[in-house]
Design a protein around this motif. Structure first.
Motif: not given
Length: 165
Positions: A36-41
């Motif tokens: 999730v963090y990689e998709a929505f930094p």
């Protein structure tokens, strides 16, 4: 030297990313939040020395918060609320009736009192059915009903189990 400098070296994301790249952490062991963090930094990368922006915190109040506050001020809390109970709480019943009658009244205090009267009348009409519902959903009754179900399902005759056929 009880303190640690790890939070100054990098974020938790950069440390987990490094562990994954080096092979110290397997792909199946990566945290749930990583993808999730990689998709929505974040727009601004979090780091230790960043100053907190000087912003005023907005009050977030919904119209029903004021009604709930008035309800709890007058009647208090009903105690514990069971999340397994499928029936709405008294406060939720009050809010639902309040929304229904809202268009008929201009003054909030008159509306509040009118809703109280209507709910008291409904309660007196259906008090016996409400008492039955509350008895059926108490913790003790749920426990006994589950015990009855288990005992009915698990009636095993030991003589039949131990006998040779």
């Amino acid at each position: 030297m009880a303190s640690s400098r790890l939070e100054r070296i990098g974020t938790i994301y950069t440390r987990v990313r490094g562990l994954l790249r080096s092979g110290a952490m397997k792909q199946e062991d990566k945290p749930v939040w990583y993808d999730v963090y990689e998709a929505f930094p974040p727009k601004i990368e979090p780091f230790h020395g960043r100053k907190v922006p000087d912003m005023a915190v907005r009050n977030i109040l919904y119209p029903e918060d004021i009604i709930r506050a008035k309800f709890y001020e007058r009647y208090g809390s009903s105690g514990q609320i069971s999340l397994t109970n499928k029936y709405p709480t008294p406060c939720q019943n009050f809010l639902d009736k309040y929304r229904e009658m809202e268009k008929d009244y201009a003054d909030e205090n008159e509306l509040f009192e009118a809703v109280v009267k209507v709910l008291q009348e409904e309660k007196s009409m259906f008090s016996s059915s409400n008492e039955q519902q509350s008895r059926d959903t108490s913790m003790a009754s749920m426990f006994t009903s589950v015990n009855k179900e288990i005992s009915q399902k698990s009636k095993i005759n030991i003589a039949n189990v131990l006998s040779e056929k």
